[in-house]
Design a protein around this motif. Structure first.
Motif, short mmCIF file in Angstrom:
data_model
loop_
_atom_site.label_atom_id
_atom_site.label_comp_id
_atom_site.label_asym_id
_atom_site.label_seq_id
_atom_site.Cartn_x
_atom_site.Cartn_y
_atom_site.Cartn_z
N ASP A 12 0.80 -1.36 0.08
CA ASP A 12 -0.19 -0.41 0.22
C ASP A 12 0.81 1.49 -0.20
OD1 ASP A 12 0.96 0.28 2.66
OD2 ASP A 12 -0.37 0.27 3.54
N GLY A 13 1.44 1.52 -0.20
CA GLY A 13 3.30 2.58 -0.26
C GLY A 13 2.94 3.21 0.95
N VAL A 14 2.84 2.51 2.51
CA VAL A 14 2.17 2.84 4.16
C VAL A 14 3.57 2.23 4.55
CG1 VAL A 14 1.54 3.75 6.09
CG2 VAL A 14 0.73 3.95 3.08
N ASN A 15 3.29 0.89 4.48
CA ASN A 15 3.58 -0.36 5.52
C ASN A 15 3.12 -1.49 4.80
OD1 ASN A 15 3.03 -1.82 8.01
ND2 ASN A 15 3.20 0.05 8.94
N TYR A 16 4.50 -2.10 4.66
CA TYR A 16 3.88 -2.93 3.52
C TYR A 16 3.45 -4.50 4.36
CZ TYR A 16 8.31 -5.46 4.59
OH TYR A 16 9.48 -6.15 5.51
N ARG A 17 3.82 -4.34 6.02
CA ARG A 17 3.67 -5.45 7.15
C ARG A 17 2.36 -5.94 6.89
NH1 ARG A 17 9.50 -5.13 8.17
NH2 ARG A 17 11.05 -6.72 8.44
N GLN A 18 1.96 -4.77 8.03
CA GLN A 18 0.43 -4.42 7.99
C GLN A 18 -0.17 -4.31 6.29
OE1 GLN A 18 -0.37 -0.48 10.21
NE2 GLN A 18 1.12 -1.20 11.70
N ALA A 19 0.50 -4.12 5.45
CA ALA A 19 -1.15 -4.37 3.80
C ALA A 19 -0.82 -6.09 3.82
CB ALA A 19 0.21 -3.79 2.75
N ILE A 20 0.80 -6.61 3.83
CA ILE A 20 0.14 -8.26 4.09
C ILE A 20 -0.56 -8.61 4.68
CG2 ILE A 20 1.26 -9.98 3.79
CD1 ILE A 20 3.91 -7.86 2.46
N ASP A 21 -0.88 -8.35 5.88
CA ASP A 21 -1.44 -8.78 6.80
C ASP A 21 -2.94 -8.83 6.68
OD1 ASP A 21 0.37 -9.76 8.34
OD2 ASP A 21 0.50 -8.16 10.12
N MET A 22 -3.65 -7.38 5.87
CA MET A 22 -4.40 -7.27 5.52
C MET A 22 -5.29 -8.47 4.89
SD MET A 22 -4.98 -4.64 7.23
CE MET A 22 -7.17 -4.58 7.09
N HIS A 23 -4.64 -9.19 4.23
CA HIS A 23 -4.74 -10.31 2.92
C HIS A 23 -4.42 -11.66 3.49
CE1 HIS A 23 -5.53 -7.28 -0.17
NE2 HIS A 23 -4.19 -7.05 0.04
N ASN A 25 -5.81 -13.61 5.55
CA ASN A 25 -6.88 -15.12 5.34
C ASN A 25 -7.46 -14.77 4.36
OD1 ASN A 25 -7.15 -15.59 7.58
ND2 ASN A 25 -8.20 -13.79 8.48
N GLY A 26 -7.42 -14.22 2.97
CA GLY A 26 -8.25 -14.50 1.55
C GLY A 26 -7.50 -13.45 0.73
N PRO A 27 -7.16 -12.67 -0.37
CA PRO A 27 -7.09 -11.35 -0.92
C PRO A 27 -8.70 -10.55 -0.42
CG PRO A 27 -7.17 -13.11 -2.54
CD PRO A 27 -6.88 -13.72 -1.30
N ASP A 28 -8.06 -9.33 -0.30
CA ASP A 28 -9.45 -8.71 0.23
C ASP A 28 -10.08 -7.82 -0.69
OD1 ASP A 28 -10.56 -6.38 1.74
OD2 ASP A 28 -9.19 -6.82 3.74
N LEU A 54 -0.20 -14.15 -1.83
CA LEU A 54 -1.15 -14.58 -1.37
C LEU A 54 -1.90 -14.77 -2.39
CD1 LEU A 54 -0.40 -12.90 2.34
CD2 LEU A 54 -0.18 -14.99 1.65
N GLY A 55 -2.24 -14.73 -3.47
CA GLY A 55 -3.02 -14.98 -4.26
C GLY A 55 -4.03 -13.02 -5.23
N VAL A 56 -3.11 -12.39 -4.51
CA VAL A 56 -3.92 -10.83 -4.56
C VAL A 56 -3.40 -10.11 -5.49
CG1 VAL A 56 -3.61 -8.66 -3.21
CG2 VAL A 56 -3.36 -10.43 -1.97
N SER A 57 -2.04 -9.96 -6.31
CA SER A 57 -2.48 -10.15 -7.69
C SER A 57 -3.03 -11.07 -9.12
CB SER A 57 -0.80 -10.21 -8.17
OG SER A 57 -0.56 -10.96 -8.11
#
Length: 289
Positions: A12-23, A25-28, A54-57
């Motif tokens: 997300d351009g801000v905090n990559y660890r937190q951004a990855i954690d958002m997904h 449990n599966g792509p949000d 994590l399958g987000v892209s």
């Protein structure tokens, strides 16, 4: 408007660890849609992702047509065990396992294959790259395997040894390419490889405080000089910002990247034509056939 030739929609351009954690449990879908909307709002209709584990892209590719976006992804990047790359993909230990990862990506809907052949810039030692680059013979075999499966290859690569090994192996695009010398630049000029420099991953750090500006400025100046050189050499170059990286926002990142090119080269119309040709090469090469 130019497309974005290097993005990571999972970040997300801000905090990559937190951004990855958002997904985790599966792509949000909500987050993915927010990022896609950021491109749509800026009339960006082409995005090439660098992959994730994590399958987000892959999910972004499914949603992108709703936003009028041609979205290309490797699904995940492939790195050798013990080397840089776990942040965006999956590992292999042997060439047999690498081939398996290539087939896994293809079966998951990948448009191309992304490999990781070196680490990243070491901000504590100007000119240095973290970790140990993959052996040139190994890179050549990786590219051969991907090409034999009909897939173009995007290569995360820095430093002279890494760049020369990747170009010699025939990678279709070179991502980042920091700290290249004259020999590396000339090899690029004589090849069909498209370079995606991702300039703003460092330029956008100025004044942020994460790293001292005195540390960043020599890196930026070195990159600027190489851009001037490759422009004169006629190297194929395409614009990509590494959107999602720290301080490189989706949608805005590619605008920052284009501004960097025009500031460095001071020839807006010619530069735009040059980069447009590079983007066209990316679109032509990095599509599943």
């Amino acid at each position: 408007m130019f497309g974005e030739c290097h993005a990571h929609i999972i970040m997300d351009g801000v905090n990559y660890r937190q951004a990855i954690d958002m997904h985790k449990n599966g792509p949000d879908d909500q987050i993915i849609r927010e990022h896609l909307k950021a491109y749509q709002d800026r009339d960006i209709t082409f995005v090439r992702d660098g992959g994730d584990a994590l399958g987000v892209s892959a999910r972004a590719k499914e949603l992108a047509p709703e936003y009028g976006i041609d979205y290309r992804t490797p699904v995940f990047a492939i790195h050798k065990e013990g080397h840089y790359g776990s942040i965006v993909g999956k590992s292999f230990a042997t060439m047999r396992e690498f081939h398996g990862r290539v087939l896994e990506a293809i079966n998951a809907g990948a448009d191309f294959i992304k490999i990781m052949t070196t680490g990243i810039m070491d901000f504590n030692a100007h000119g240095a790259v973290t970790g140990t680059p993959l052996d040139a013979a190994e890179v050549k075999e990786m590219v051969h395997i991907a090409h034999e499966e009909g897939m173009a290859v995007m290569s995360h690569t820095n430093g002279d040894y890494g760049v020369q090994a990747a170009v010699e192996a025939g990678v279709d695009s070179l991502e980042h390419g920091n700290y290249m010398n004259e020999e590396s630049l000339n090899m690029l000029a004589e090849s069909d490889t498209v370079w995606v420099p991702t300039l703003v991953t460092v330029r956008n750090l100025l004044g942020d405080g994460r790293y001292a500006d005195e540390t960043l400025k020599p890196i930026i100046e070195f990159a600027e000089e190489n851009i001037r050189k490759v422009f004169k050499l006629g190297v194929k170059v395409a614009p990509g910002s590494d959107a999602g990286a720290y301080r490189v926002l989706h949608g805005k990142g590619i605008q920052d990247e284009m501004k960097a090119f025009t500031e460095i080269l001071e020839e807006s119309d010619i530069v735009c034509h040059w980069l447009s040709d590079g983007e066209s090469e990316i679109k032509k090469k990095f599509i599943r056939r």
